[in-house]
Design a protein around this motif. Sequence first.
Motif, PDB file in Angstrom:
ATOM      1  N   HIS A 455       1.131  -1.290   0.376  1.00  0.00           N
ATOM      2  CA  HIS A 455      -0.237  -0.046  -0.365  1.00  0.00           C
ATOM      3  C   HIS A 455       0.557   1.129   0.053  1.00  0.00           C
ATOM      4  O   HIS A 455       0.468   2.411   0.182  1.00  0.00           O
ATOM      5  N   ARG A 456       1.984   1.239  -0.399  1.00  0.00           N
ATOM      6  CA  ARG A 456       3.286   2.002  -0.096  1.00  0.00           C
ATOM      7  C   ARG A 456       3.004   2.903   0.970  1.00  0.00           C
ATOM      8  O   ARG A 456       2.711   4.173   0.895  1.00  0.00           O
ATOM      9  N   GLY A 457       2.395   2.487   2.375  1.00  0.00           N
ATOM     10  CA  GLY A 457       2.401   2.599   3.818  1.00  0.00           C
ATOM     11  C   GLY A 457       1.121   2.666   4.255  1.00  0.00           C
ATOM     12  O   GLY A 457       0.447   1.709   3.407  1.00  0.00           O
ATOM     13  N   ALA A 458       1.030   3.467   5.551  1.00  0.00           N
ATOM     14  CA  ALA A 458      -0.626   2.931   5.970  1.00  0.00           C
ATOM     15  C   ALA A 458      -0.893   4.401   7.016  1.00  0.00           C
ATOM     16  O   ALA A 458      -0.909   4.165   8.096  1.00  0.00           O
ATOM     17  N   PRO A 459      -0.927   5.296   5.155  1.00  0.00           N
ATOM     18  CA  PRO A 459      -1.801   6.336   6.399  1.00  0.00           C
ATOM     19  C   PRO A 459      -3.038   5.994   6.917  1.00  0.00           C
ATOM     20  O   PRO A 459      -3.515   6.986   8.016  1.00  0.00           O
ATOM     21  N   HIS A 460      -4.018   5.787   6.689  1.00  0.00           N
ATOM     22  CA  HIS A 460      -5.191   4.882   6.962  1.00  0.00           C
ATOM     23  C   HIS A 460      -4.719   4.803   8.509  1.00  0.00           C
ATOM     24  O   HIS A 460      -6.004   4.574   9.427  1.00  0.00           O
ATOM     25  N   LEU A 461      -3.713   4.460   8.805  1.00  0.00           N
ATOM     26  CA  LEU A 461      -3.686   4.320  10.134  1.00  0.00           C
ATOM     27  C   LEU A 461      -3.031   5.239  11.038  1.00  0.00           C
ATOM     28  O   LEU A 461      -3.151   4.552  12.998  1.00  0.00           O
ATOM     29  N   ARG A 462      -2.639   6.082  10.970  1.00  0.00           N
ATOM     30  CA  ARG A 462      -2.111   7.213  11.186  1.00  0.00           C
ATOM     31  C   ARG A 462      -3.474   7.837  12.173  1.00  0.00           C
ATOM     32  O   ARG A 462      -4.058   8.493  12.176  1.00  0.00           O
ATOM     33  N   VAL A 463      -3.226   8.417  13.375  1.00  0.00           N
ATOM     34  CA  VAL A 463      -4.167   8.698  15.029  1.00  0.00           C
ATOM     35  C   VAL A 463      -3.977   9.900  14.303  1.00  0.00           C
ATOM     36  O   VAL A 463      -3.244  10.870  14.177  1.00  0.00           O
ATOM     37  N   ALA A 464      -5.462  10.931  15.169  1.00  0.00           N
ATOM     38  CA  ALA A 464      -5.469  12.365  14.401  1.00  0.00           C
ATOM     39  C   ALA A 464      -4.200  13.569  15.711  1.00  0.00           C
ATOM     40  O   ALA A 464      -4.594  13.958  14.920  1.00  0.00           O
ATOM     41  N   ALA A 465      -4.576  12.477  16.856  1.00  0.00           N
ATOM     42  CA  ALA A 465      -3.520  12.616  17.664  1.00  0.00           C
ATOM     43  C   ALA A 465      -1.500  13.553  17.322  1.00  0.00           C
ATOM     44  O   ALA A 465      -1.255  14.434  17.746  1.00  0.00           O
TER      45      ALA A 465
END
Length: 515
Positions: A455-465
Amino acid sequence: MLVLLVGLLFILNGTHSARILGIFPMGAPSHYILGNSLLKGLAEKGHDVTMVSPFTEKNPPKNGSYRDIVLTGFLEDHDRRIKEMNMFEMEKQSFLTLLPLFANMMVGMCEQTLNHTNMQKLIHSDEKFDVVIVEQFMNEAQKALATRFNAPLILFSTMGANSWVNQLIGNPQPLAYIPEALLGYSSKMTFSQRLVNIFTYAAQLGLNHFYMYPEHDKLIKKYFPNGPSIYDVIYNASIVLLNSHPSINQPVPYVPSMIDVGGLHVKTPKKLPMDLQQLLDNAKEGVIYFSLGSNLKSALLPNEKRQILLNTFSKLKETVLWKWEDDTLPGKPTNVHIAKWLPQQDVLAHPNLKLFITHGGLLSTTETIYHGVPALAIPIAGDQKLNARQIVNMGIGLTIGYQEITEEALSNKINQLLTNPNFLKNAKSRSDFYHDRLVSPLDTAIYWVEYVIRHRGAPHLRVAALDLSWYQYFLLDVIVAMSAGTLFVLFVLYYIIKKTCSICCKRQKQKLKSN
């Protein structure tokens, strides 16, 4: 036709192969074992792996491609540093005293890695990588390698969740029951311990933002032409692989990007070398295994402590197997056998093993849980006190402080562990917890590395904090606003009450005058 088929299979396999760069620059063998286990596993899956470390792989995997970029001279520097530090003496010092010294040392080691000739060749090469895996250990500038090669970043923490990791991925760390890793507290802290925990956390946070991050930012600018800001680097991890598991560590909150892979280095037990196999097989009263790990050297123990150990072991009926780094051990009792190196995992798997006396390193703790062996922990440094506390909390062993070691105290602990069946029962039960997994830890780690690559990274796992400033994260702006609002309401109420009382008093005085 056969050539065409072989070529087609090669092409198909190549489409699933990725180029992976692993950065594990620490000179400690335990750190290398973890990184090497992961990267060899990835190579076995058919990937093209490059590992930067001070070590050379003697048995490269048969599948895929595995290449070492060796940080020559690092092992010698590491051994020299260990001797100069005298870790047995450092055990007396508090973590807060050691923290700034340790931070300064880690900045120096980070620059030493980036400045190494072999690393410089890599940085200025035309190589391409699909993912960069960096060991997380106060080495923030090295994470800029992911930016340099335009690849997703994966962090590998050789410990479980801790403040060094939590800050970088927005993971909550309730200080009421999650102690700083190097304090050695349990989750059930006293008031004074919670006070120390908060102060230590704040000191760690302040040290990072006012010293560590600015220093690492300078390193990025120095070693990476047009390099990114440190703050664009440290919050850039797609996932964090943690050397932890609920069977080993206390349960704590996790954000989705944190993956437990504790125990990925543990291998299926093998048959011991013949002389060692015979020694353990013939130990009718059982075996006690004693090792202080790869960094702490038993041979460097002060004479006083060494003599206490020898006197205590000489009174035991069990065979004692001691990892001792010298050729001879003066005053060695007949029931004590020494060796400079021992296949620890295979020793722990032997049915005659009754007790593991350990320094409480996380790898050793994991292995004793894996094999269901009771343990006596003698923690010295790092996370060893925390691991020792976990051993006690799980009921699989006991701990004794290095400064508390006397013949009487040590004999008492050993006798408790050998005679109370509950320790063995709890160790076997904890081992069952460890083994009851849907997928092995190594396969879990490999899946998530491949997931990030796909997926060329996993930005969807990044939390808004991670998008909040520190005062927003801790709701300080809200607290200030609410406090100001509350004070304003109290002031208004006070003013109204005061005014009302003043009017009433005037009326009362006028009434009295009129009467």
